[in-house]
Design a protein around this motif. Structure first.
Motif, PDB file in Angstrom:
ATOM      1  N   TRP A  30       0.837  -1.201   0.000  1.00 53.43           N
ATOM      2  CA  TRP A  30       0.000   0.000   0.000  1.00 53.43           C
ATOM      3  C   TRP A  30       0.872   1.252   0.000  1.00 53.43           C
ATOM      4  O   TRP A  30       0.617   2.210  -0.730  1.00 53.43           O
ATOM      5  CB  TRP A  30      -0.946  -0.009   1.197  1.00 53.43           C
ATOM      6  CG  TRP A  30      -1.796   1.217   1.316  1.00 53.43           C
ATOM      7  CD1 TRP A  30      -1.750   2.153   2.302  1.00 53.43           C
ATOM      8  CD2 TRP A  30      -2.827   1.641   0.420  1.00 53.43           C
ATOM      9  NE1 TRP A  30      -2.689   3.130   2.062  1.00 53.43           N
ATOM     10  CE2 TRP A  30      -3.360   2.834   0.919  1.00 53.43           C
ATOM     11  CE3 TRP A  30      -3.345   1.117  -0.769  1.00 53.43           C
ATOM     12  CZ2 TRP A  30      -4.389   3.532   0.295  1.00 53.43           C
ATOM     13  CZ3 TRP A  30      -4.368   1.810  -1.402  1.00 53.43           C
ATOM     14  CH2 TRP A  30      -4.882   3.003  -0.873  1.00 53.43           C
ATOM     15  N   HIS A  82      -7.339   0.880   1.757  1.00 62.09           N
ATOM     16  CA  HIS A  82      -6.387   0.220   0.862  1.00 62.09           C
ATOM     17  C   HIS A  82      -6.880   0.153  -0.591  1.00 62.09           C
ATOM     18  O   HIS A  82      -6.619  -0.801  -1.306  1.00 62.09           O
ATOM     19  CB  HIS A  82      -6.005  -1.176   1.381  1.00 62.09           C
ATOM     20  CG  HIS A  82      -5.056  -1.112   2.538  1.00 62.09           C
ATOM     21  ND1 HIS A  82      -5.478  -0.904   3.822  1.00 62.09           N
ATOM     22  CD2 HIS A  82      -3.710  -1.214   2.584  1.00 62.09           C
ATOM     23  CE1 HIS A  82      -4.428  -0.892   4.628  1.00 62.09           C
ATOM     24  NE2 HIS A  82      -3.329  -1.078   3.899  1.00 62.09           N
ATOM     25  N   ARG A  97      -5.663  -1.308  -5.548  1.00 63.16           N
ATOM     26  CA  ARG A  97      -6.080  -1.807  -4.237  1.00 63.16           C
ATOM     27  C   ARG A  97      -5.139  -2.901  -3.749  1.00 63.16           C
ATOM     28  O   ARG A  97      -4.449  -3.542  -4.536  1.00 63.16           O
ATOM     29  CB  ARG A  97      -7.516  -2.274  -4.245  1.00 63.16           C
ATOM     30  CG  ARG A  97      -7.767  -3.550  -4.987  1.00 63.16           C
ATOM     31  CD  ARG A  97      -9.222  -4.027  -4.773  1.00 63.16           C
ATOM     32  NE  ARG A  97      -9.381  -5.344  -5.305  1.00 63.16           N
ATOM     33  CZ  ARG A  97     -10.137  -5.648  -6.335  1.00 63.16           C
ATOM     34  NH1 ARG A  97     -10.834  -4.714  -6.946  1.00 63.16           N
ATOM     35  NH2 ARG A  97     -10.230  -6.897  -6.758  1.00 63.16           N
TER      36      ARG A  97
END
Length: 136
Positions: A30, A82, A97
């Motif tokens: 992320w 996320h 994502r």
């Protein structure tokens, strides 16, 4: 690891999803996704980013420079849980994502169906993300 492709419903409608399992913590991947200084390292079509924010959030704006030298504006339209999406040159572009799976995570790009050929670029980006997340 190999990439997986499917057409699925997303918050932005039906999209081609290109994903890859990565043996790294979801937060690590992320952070690579939202750190504008990292985009040229994993994004094959981006050579530079002009942005006040190092880490994006909803409403972040800036410009990317593409491999061909074109400078294009962007705005991040969503960034939570996320998952983030953006508009590039005013056009809805890929969603990004990260999901927790097993011992690592699955990173995915959500590609508008009309831009399906961009999946090849996203597959390369996923390989780059995998290498960055698991070696640094």
């Amino acid at each position: 690891m190999t990439t997986h492709r499917e057409i699925a419903e997303t918050p932005d409608g039906r999209r081609l999803i290109v994903s890859r399992q990565i043996d790294a913590a979801p937060d690590r991947v992320w952070d690579l996704f939202i750190d504008t200084q990292q985009w040229p390292r994993w994004g094959p079509s981006i050579t530079a980013v002009e942005c006040r924010d190092r880490r994006i959030s909803q409403g972040t704006t800036g410009r990317i420079r593409t491999v061909g030298g074109l400078r294009v504006s962007f705005v991040v339209t969503a960034c939570a849980d996320h998952r983030w999406t953006w508009r590039v040159a005013g056009i809805p572009a890929t969603g990004h994502r990260v999901e927790r799976v097993d011992e690592g995570c699955r990173a995915a790009f959500e590609i508008p169906l009309l831009a399906a050929p961009y999946a090849a670029v996203c597959r390369r980006a996923l390989r780059n993300l995998d290498a960055l997340a698991t070696t640094s």
